[in-house]
Each structure stands twice: as C-alpha cells, then as structure tokens.
Design a protein around this motif. Sequence first.
Motif, PDB file in Angstrom:
ATOM      1  N   ASP A 222     -19.571 -22.208 -45.381  1.00 22.76           N
ATOM      2  CA  ASP A 222     -18.429 -22.389 -46.151  1.00 22.76           C
ATOM      3  C   ASP A 222     -17.815 -22.811 -46.489  1.00 22.76           C
ATOM      4  N   ARG A 223     -17.382 -23.524 -45.874  1.00 23.38           N
ATOM      5  CA  ARG A 223     -15.888 -24.186 -45.998  1.00 23.38           C
ATOM      6  C   ARG A 223     -16.332 -25.116 -46.815  1.00 23.38           C
ATOM      7  N   ILE A 224     -17.596 -25.416 -47.248  1.00 19.62           N
ATOM      8  CA  ILE A 224     -17.866 -26.547 -47.761  1.00 19.62           C
ATOM      9  C   ILE A 224     -17.381 -27.223 -49.522  1.00 19.62           C
ATOM     10  N   PHE A 225     -16.969 -25.350 -49.535  1.00 14.97           N
ATOM     11  CA  PHE A 225     -16.978 -24.945 -51.548  1.00 14.97           C
ATOM     12  C   PHE A 225     -15.502 -25.164 -51.425  1.00 14.97           C
ATOM     13  N   SER A 226     -14.267 -24.859 -50.419  1.00 11.63           N
ATOM     14  CA  SER A 226     -13.435 -25.538 -50.713  1.00 11.63           C
ATOM     15  C   SER A 226     -12.963 -26.195 -50.133  1.00 11.63           C
ATOM     16  N   LEU A 227     -13.924 -27.229 -48.818  1.00 11.31           N
ATOM     17  CA  LEU A 227     -13.635 -28.955 -48.866  1.00 11.31           C
ATOM     18  C   LEU A 227     -13.432 -29.924 -50.243  1.00 11.31           C
ATOM     19  N   ALA A 228     -15.214 -29.541 -51.029  1.00 11.39           N
ATOM     20  CA  ALA A 228     -16.253 -30.505 -52.248  1.00 11.39           C
ATOM     21  C   ALA A 228     -14.224 -30.503 -53.573  1.00 11.39           C
ATOM     22  N   ALA A 229     -13.796 -29.035 -52.875  1.00  9.62           N
ATOM     23  CA  ALA A 229     -13.000 -28.359 -54.657  1.00  9.62           C
ATOM     24  C   ALA A 229     -11.729 -29.502 -54.362  1.00  9.62           C
ATOM     25  N   THR A 230     -11.393 -29.673 -53.212  1.00 10.43           N
ATOM     26  CA  THR A 230     -10.377 -30.803 -53.381  1.00 10.43           C
ATOM     27  C   THR A 230     -10.787 -32.005 -53.183  1.00 10.43           C
ATOM     28  N   LEU A 231     -12.662 -32.263 -53.659  1.00  8.83           N
ATOM     29  CA  LEU A 231     -12.859 -33.961 -53.598  1.00  8.83           C
ATOM     30  C   LEU A 231     -12.889 -34.023 -54.960  1.00  8.83           C
ATOM     31  N   ALA A 232     -13.589 -32.915 -55.587  1.00 10.35           N
ATOM     32  CA  ALA A 232     -14.244 -33.239 -56.796  1.00 10.35           C
ATOM     33  C   ALA A 232     -14.661 -32.438 -57.429  1.00 10.35           C
ATOM     34  N   VAL A 254     -19.672 -17.573 -52.405  1.00 11.88           N
ATOM     35  CA  VAL A 254     -18.325 -19.007 -52.783  1.00 11.88           C
ATOM     36  C   VAL A 254     -17.386 -18.051 -53.964  1.00 11.88           C
ATOM     37  N   GLU A 255     -17.199 -16.535 -53.904  1.00  5.36           N
ATOM     38  CA  GLU A 255     -15.490 -16.117 -54.345  1.00  5.36           C
ATOM     39  C   GLU A 255     -14.726 -16.135 -53.481  1.00  5.36           C
ATOM     40  N   SER A 256     -15.679 -15.597 -51.752  1.00  8.03           N
ATOM     41  CA  SER A 256     -15.116 -15.578 -50.367  1.00  8.03           C
ATOM     42  C   SER A 256     -14.793 -16.728 -50.249  1.00  8.03           C
ATOM     43  N   ALA A 257     -14.883 -17.657 -50.517  1.00 10.50           N
ATOM     44  CA  ALA A 257     -14.042 -19.127 -50.168  1.00 10.50           C
ATOM     45  C   ALA A 257     -12.968 -19.438 -50.757  1.00 10.50           C
ATOM     46  N   ARG A 258     -11.888 -20.068 -49.692  1.00  5.10           N
ATOM     47  CA  ARG A 258     -11.006 -20.133 -50.086  1.00  5.10           C
ATOM     48  C   ARG A 258     -10.170 -21.232 -51.182  1.00  5.10           C
ATOM     49  N   LEU A 259     -10.223 -20.537 -52.630  1.00  8.29           N
ATOM     50  CA  LEU A 259     -10.206 -21.423 -54.066  1.00  8.29           C
ATOM     51  C   LEU A 259      -9.223 -21.334 -54.807  1.00  8.29           C
ATOM     52  N   SER A 260      -8.652 -22.172 -55.189  1.00 11.62           N
ATOM     53  CA  SER A 260      -7.644 -21.996 -56.136  1.00 11.62           C
ATOM     54  C   SER A 260      -8.300 -21.637 -57.183  1.00 11.62           C
ATOM     55  N   PRO A 261      -7.754 -20.220 -58.279  1.00  9.22           N
ATOM     56  CA  PRO A 261      -8.630 -19.379 -59.679  1.00  9.22           C
ATOM     57  C   PRO A 261      -8.734 -20.487 -60.530  1.00  9.22           C
ATOM     58  N   PRO A 262      -7.827 -22.068 -60.974  1.00  6.48           N
ATOM     59  CA  PRO A 262      -8.948 -22.864 -61.640  1.00  6.48           C
ATOM     60  C   PRO A 262     -10.103 -23.451 -60.740  1.00  6.48           C
ATOM     61  N   ALA A 263      -9.724 -23.640 -59.512  1.00  2.57           N
ATOM     62  CA  ALA A 263     -11.440 -24.505 -58.915  1.00  2.57           C
ATOM     63  C   ALA A 263     -12.105 -23.172 -59.032  1.00  2.57           C
ATOM     64  N   MET A 264     -12.103 -22.236 -58.826  1.00  5.55           N
ATOM     65  CA  MET A 264     -13.132 -21.512 -58.789  1.00  5.55           C
ATOM     66  C   MET A 264     -14.216 -21.502 -60.160  1.00  5.55           C
ATOM     67  N   LYS A 265     -13.173 -21.374 -61.075  1.00  7.97           N
ATOM     68  CA  LYS A 265     -13.398 -20.764 -62.778  1.00  7.97           C
ATOM     69  C   LYS A 265     -14.283 -22.384 -63.021  1.00  7.97           C
ATOM     70  N   SER A 266     -14.143 -23.596 -62.800  1.00  6.15           N
ATOM     71  CA  SER A 266     -14.259 -24.635 -63.122  1.00  6.15           C
ATOM     72  C   SER A 266     -15.508 -25.051 -62.728  1.00  6.15           C
TER      73      SER A 266
END
Length: 284
Positions: A222-232, A254-266
């Motif tokens: 699941d680290r892929i979710f935060s990595l992907a958010a930094t890339l695209a 997905v919601e357990s991943a470390r994403l910023s609220p705007p990235a999660m929403k997107s």
Amino acid sequence: MIIDFHTHLFPPQIIQRREEYLWRDRWFGLLYGNPNAKLATAEDLIASMDQAGVDACVAFGFAWRDGGLCQCHNDYILESMARFPGRVIGFATVNPARGETALLEAQRCADEGMRGVGELMPDGQGYALHDEAVMRPLMEWLADRDMPLLTHSSEPVGHMYPGKGNLTPEKTYRFIQQYPETAIILAHWGGGLLFCELMSEVREACARVYYDTAASLFLYDDRIFSLAATLAEDRVLWGTDYPLIGHDTFRRRVESARLSPPAMKSILGGNAARLLGLSEEELL
Ligand SMILES: [Zn+2]
C-alpha cells in the motif's frame, strides 16, 4: 464524491451459462475458468457501492474477441445505466481489430450515453496496441469526441496471474506516444509506467495518461498510494476491479494510506469527475 473507475459487470444470462462462455472465448476461459473468480451483476455492484459509500462507478463488460458478444454485453451496460442513473457510468467494450464495425459500436454506445471505451485486452482480443492499422481509427474517433480509452496493462516482472498478458510499459509507452490527443487510462498502474515518469521526457509524454489502481491490493503493497500521489496526484484514478476486490476493503486500504486530504479527494473521485466532465448534479 467517491468514484470507482474500474468495475466489470456481467448480464445474468452469461453468469448462468458461464461454462459455455469459458470455451467460447479463450481469454474469458483463462480469467474465469477458476470457479472462485467472481462475476457480478449491476445489482451486486450497487449493493457493494452502497455498503462502502461509493457514489458512482465506471462500469464495463468484458473485452471479448467476438464483436457480437461485445455488443450484447454493451447492451447490458446500457440497461444498467438506465436502471441506476448517475451511479453507473458506462464504457463500451469493442474489439478494434474488427475495424469499421468496432467504430460503429463505439458510436452507438456513445450516442446512448457511454463516456469512454474500455477495458481493452489486446492480448485476449488478438491485436497489438501499437498496430496503427488497428488502433488509429478508434483513437482518432475518441480524440474527436474528447472521450478516454481505458486499456489493461501489466508488470514486466513479478508473479504471474490469469489475464496478466504482455502489455508492459515499453509497449504502452510506445502506444501513448502515438496518440497524444487522446486521454488514455492505463489500468493497474500502467504496469509501473508511472514510476518511469521520474524521467522528464516520459513525464512530458504522459501528460494525458491516467493510471487506475485496479487490483492493486493483489499486486503492490500500500505504499504505492502515497508514492503515486507524489508522482501524479492529478492523474491517479481509484479503481477496484470489482468484483475482484470489494469496495469496502479497497476504500479502507486507500484511506489508511498517508495521503494529504486534497490528494485523497482527487484520487478517490475528483480526478475521475474532471476527466469525465461530470458535475455533482449528474451524479446525484
Ligand atoms: Zn485489467
């Protein structure tokens, strides 16, 4: 607004006569020969969405080799859209190797309200994505209508699984470079093409490329979710590959991943709504 960009629906007639279709289409046989591989109807989908608080789903059938089967399956998707307006967003499955017939089918589906074409499965349908004679007419047709294409893609390394195929990043990269005018969604994280976007020329070429997360829980940690958010962050689309993975499980992961609220929403819906030009009213 929570939107799942990658779900497969099947009409009850196919589910009931599953055995027959296993031999009618080799790729379907490979993917669904295992009786534990689930098939779901629109009602099943809506129940899963309701349980997990998902507003809408992009839904498609199966990329049959036979154009006639694609057409029947598209009829079911159209029916499902009519039964669940605003909740089921249809994409058309066609076999581009059928030429003009495939274009006519895409046109019919678009006229009835479908929003894109996919999921294509070139390995199963019998053509190469980079074959311009096969793909160019469809890609130009999509570009003219500003509609996206969603295609399967897969990892060049790692474990094998039914339906993995050979649509690896060197092939999808060649393909996306051929059609910069068309929005292309590469399923399953583009088989890792996303990570090649750390090269500036690749990033530039991928300006209109989107990645869906379909089946991710079986492929990557699941680290892929935060990595992907930094890339695209603005080009990642949450997609489950339902019924392979249920909405509730996938959404929680997905919601357990470390994403910023705007990235999660997107990722969970904003990018999908923007790509498809959906308004809040259309979805409710
Ligand atoms: Zn796929």
